[in-house]
Design an enzyme around this catalytic site. Structure first.
Site, PDB file in Angstrom:
ATOM      1  CB  CYS A 107      -0.948   0.004   1.188  1.00  0.00           C
ATOM      2  SG  CYS A 107      -2.103  -1.374   1.126  1.00  0.00           S
ATOM      3  CG  HIS A 137      -3.219   3.504   2.123  1.00  0.00           C
ATOM      4  ND1 HIS A 137      -3.678   3.064   0.901  1.00  0.00           N
ATOM      5  CD2 HIS A 137      -3.265   2.419   2.953  1.00  0.00           C
ATOM      6  CE1 HIS A 137      -3.977   1.774   0.990  1.00  0.00           C
ATOM      7  NE2 HIS A 137      -3.740   1.368   2.217  1.00  0.00           N
ATOM      8  CG  ASN A 192      -6.586  -0.931   1.248  1.00  0.00           C
ATOM      9  OD1 ASN A 192      -5.905  -0.496   0.319  1.00  0.00           O
ATOM     10  ND2 ASN A 192      -6.063  -1.361   2.376  1.00  0.00           N
TER      11      ASN A 192
HETATM   12  O1  UT7 Z   1      -3.675  -1.047   3.692  1.00  0.00           O
HETATM   13  C1  UT7 Z   1      -3.084  -1.172   4.967  1.00  0.00           C
HETATM   14  C2  UT7 Z   1      -3.515  -2.405   5.608  1.00  0.00           C
HETATM   15  N1  UT7 Z   1      -4.830  -2.511   6.119  1.00  0.00           N
HETATM   16  C3  UT7 Z   1      -5.362  -1.732   7.085  1.00  0.00           C
HETATM   17  O2  UT7 Z   1      -4.934  -0.661   7.374  1.00  0.00           O
HETATM   18  C4  UT7 Z   1      -6.517  -2.306   7.834  1.00  0.00           C
HETATM   19  C5  UT7 Z   1      -6.269  -2.190   9.330  1.00  0.00           C
HETATM   20  N2  UT7 Z   1      -7.271  -2.786  10.164  1.00  0.00           N
HETATM   21  C6  UT7 Z   1      -8.577  -2.387  10.176  1.00  0.00           C
HETATM   22  O3  UT7 Z   1      -8.975  -1.557   9.400  1.00  0.00           O
HETATM   23  C7  UT7 Z   1      -9.485  -2.952  11.227  1.00  0.00           C
HETATM   24  O4  UT7 Z   1      -8.726  -3.653  12.188  1.00  0.00           O
HETATM   25  C8  UT7 Z   1     -10.588  -3.900  10.668  1.00  0.00           C
HETATM   26  C9  UT7 Z   1     -11.599  -3.085   9.893  1.00  0.00           C
HETATM   27  C10 UT7 Z   1      -9.952  -4.949   9.789  1.00  0.00           C
HETATM   28  C11 UT7 Z   1     -11.320  -4.595  11.825  1.00  0.00           C
HETATM   29  O5  UT7 Z   1     -11.848  -3.636  12.702  1.00  0.00           O
HETATM   30  P1  UT7 Z   1     -11.625  -3.795  14.285  1.00  0.00           P
HETATM   31  O6  UT7 Z   1     -12.419  -2.730  14.933  1.00  0.00           O
HETATM   32  O7  UT7 Z   1     -10.142  -3.794  14.525  1.00  0.00           O
HETATM   33  O8  UT7 Z   1     -12.290  -5.213  14.576  1.00  0.00           O
HETATM   34  P2  UT7 Z   1     -11.578  -6.521  15.163  1.00  0.00           P
HETATM   35  O9  UT7 Z   1     -10.584  -7.072  14.211  1.00  0.00           O
HETATM   36  O10 UT7 Z   1     -11.131  -6.230  16.551  1.00  0.00           O
HETATM   37  O11 UT7 Z   1     -12.821  -7.503  15.189  1.00  0.00           O
HETATM   38  C12 UT7 Z   1     -13.972  -7.226  15.964  1.00  0.00           C
HETATM   39  C13 UT7 Z   1     -14.985  -8.315  15.706  1.00  0.00           C
HETATM   40  C14 UT7 Z   1     -14.409  -9.726  15.760  1.00  0.00           C
HETATM   41  O12 UT7 Z   1     -15.367 -10.544  16.392  1.00  0.00           O
HETATM   42  P3  UT7 Z   1     -15.177 -10.996  17.943  1.00  0.00           P
HETATM   43  O13 UT7 Z   1     -13.864 -11.740  17.961  1.00  0.00           O
HETATM   44  O14 UT7 Z   1     -15.132  -9.719  18.717  1.00  0.00           O
HETATM   45  O15 UT7 Z   1     -16.367 -11.833  18.193  1.00  0.00           O
HETATM   46  C15 UT7 Z   1     -14.319 -10.118  14.302  1.00  0.00           C
HETATM   47  O16 UT7 Z   1     -14.448 -11.524  14.124  1.00  0.00           O
HETATM   48  O17 UT7 Z   1     -15.530  -8.152  14.390  1.00  0.00           O
HETATM   49  C16 UT7 Z   1     -15.497  -9.416  13.714  1.00  0.00           C
HETATM   50  N3  UT7 Z   1     -15.399  -9.160  12.271  1.00  0.00           N
HETATM   51  C17 UT7 Z   1     -16.469  -8.924  11.505  1.00  0.00           C
HETATM   52  N4  UT7 Z   1     -17.786  -8.864  11.804  1.00  0.00           N
HETATM   53  C18 UT7 Z   1     -18.621  -8.584  10.794  1.00  0.00           C
HETATM   54  C19 UT7 Z   1     -14.280  -9.112  11.510  1.00  0.00           C
HETATM   55  N5  UT7 Z   1     -14.630  -8.853  10.235  1.00  0.00           N
HETATM   56  C20 UT7 Z   1     -15.972  -8.732  10.215  1.00  0.00           C
HETATM   57  C21 UT7 Z   1     -16.913  -8.451   9.203  1.00  0.00           C
HETATM   58  N6  UT7 Z   1     -18.212  -8.383   9.532  1.00  0.00           N
HETATM   59  N7  UT7 Z   1     -16.549  -8.239   7.912  1.00  0.00           N
END
Ligand code: UT7
Length: 318
Positions: A114, A245, A275
């Site tokens: 990225c 980004h 993204n």
């Molecule tokens: O290009 C550079 C690289 N990428 C990035 O910069 C992305 C960086 N990361 C993020 O943007 C965020 O961490 C995410 C959007 C990927 C996730 O958001 P988060 O607030 O950090 O959520 P999390 O990973 O802590 O997950 C929270 C919950 C989990 O469930 P439990 O374990 O709390 O029951 C996940 O399993 O959300 C769940 N989850 C989803 N739920 C519904 C993960 N993906 C999804 C989804 N829909 N698509």
């Protein structure tokens, strides 16, 4: 002293729109979750026979036309991509051929995920400043849909396909003030496609530890913008537009808060395409220029973080 400056921009998104609601029909997610956690409403997906070079060509032609040049004027082509058409030749060489250039100058790809577009812009800036390139085409293009696991809700909702491009030329005034480029391979495991040529594996898909990447990205971006402005001798109030980004709106707004910038001075396009990795900054830049928000003479801060980890910034006067 010679500087490099942007003289034209272009962008391209594939026709196929995939909404959050459509994804919620195939994986356990919802429009509400995706919008509130990321800011993404929809993404574009390349056609089965549409490649990174196909998208790069569209964006490149837009940038070349906006610069008032023809392809034969280009003596430097760099494509930032993590999803090249082939192992080799480079996508840049394929693009050079598509543009009808014969006996051209430099053409090569940059792989910094990225951050690829800021890396590529930094390299082009060095060539132009040194007088070894006159007109550089810098493209960021990625077909992420081809390396997504469409059954993995933690990644498939985040990424999209697209291409953005700029043409840079020599200028007696900045232009680019400076670029800051960094990497730390110790974070490689947090965001990877764990399969390759010399070390193949059964998993050719994007795998990410989202929460860890999120925390690192917020910290890195905050430090990077401060480091960039301090090195160039500018204040945060001097920056007209932050062009980040486009990975997650919450990462973008945290960076804007650190700069004490109102979100009205930040170009955000990820709601419409998710993204797009290397394409995300040039797509946002092209959008801001074409809709009239970004004007000649304004100070722009471009910044990115991505797999590697890699990160970097470009501070420039448009
Ligand atoms: O290009 C550079 C690289 N990428 C990035 O910069 C992305 C960086 N990361 C993020 O943007 C965020 O961490 C995410 C959007 C990927 C996730 O958001 P988060 O607030 O950090 O959520 P999390 O990973 O802590 O997950 C929270 C919950 C989990 O469930 P439990 O374990 O709390 O029951 C996940 O399993 O959300 C769940 N989850 C989803 N739920 C519904 C993960 N993906 C999804 C989804 N829909 N698509």
């Amino acid at each position: 002293m010679s500087f490099s400056a942007i003289i034209g921009t272009g962008g391209y998104l594939p026709d196929r729109v995939v909404s959050n609601a459509e994804l919620a029909r195939t994986v356990d997610t919802s429009d509400e979750w995706i919008r509130s956690r990321t800011g993404i409403r929809e993404r574009r997906v390349a056609a089965p026979d549409e490649s990174t070079c196909d998208m790069a060509e569209q964006a490149a032609r837009g940038a070349i036309a906006a610069a008032g040049l023809s392809p034969a004027d280009l003596d430097f082509i760099v494509v930032a991509t993590s999803t090249p058409d082939l192992i080799y030749p480079s996508t840049a060489c394929l693009l050079q051929k598509r543009l009808g250039i014969r006996n051209g100058g430099v053409a090569f790809d940059v792989q910094a995920v990225c951050s690829g577009f800021v890396y590529a812009t930094g390299i082009a800036d060095q060539f132009i400043r040194a007088g070894t390139a006159r007109h550089a085409l810098v493209v960021g293009a990625d077909a992420n849909s081809k390396i997504l696991d469409w059954s993995d809700r933690s990644t498939c909702v985040l990424f999209g396909d697209g291409a953005g491009a700029i043409v840079m030329g020599a200028s007696d005034r900045p232009g680019v003030y400076l670029t800051r480029l960094h990497a730390d391979g110790n974070y490689a495991h947090l965001l990877e496609v764990p399969s390759g040529v010399s070390r193949p594996s059964a998993d050719p898909h994007i795998r990410m530890h989202g929460a860890e990447v999120f925390k690192l990205a917020v910290n890195i971006m905050g430090d990077l913008v401060e480091e960039t402005l301090a090195a160039a001798g500018f204040e945060t109030t001097d920056v007209d537009w932050l062009i980040p980004h486009q990975a997650n709106e919450r990462i973008i707004s945290a960076t804007a808060r650190k700069l004490r910038m109102d979100m009205g001075r930040v170009i955000v396009t990820l709601d419409r395409h998710g993204n797009t990795s290397g394409a995300s900054i040039p797509l946002a830049l092209d959008t801001g220029i074409r809709d009239g928000r970004v004007r000649r003479g304004e100070l722009l801060l471009l910044e990115a973080v991505g797999g590697g980890f890699t990160w970097g910034s470009v501070l420039l006067r448009y």
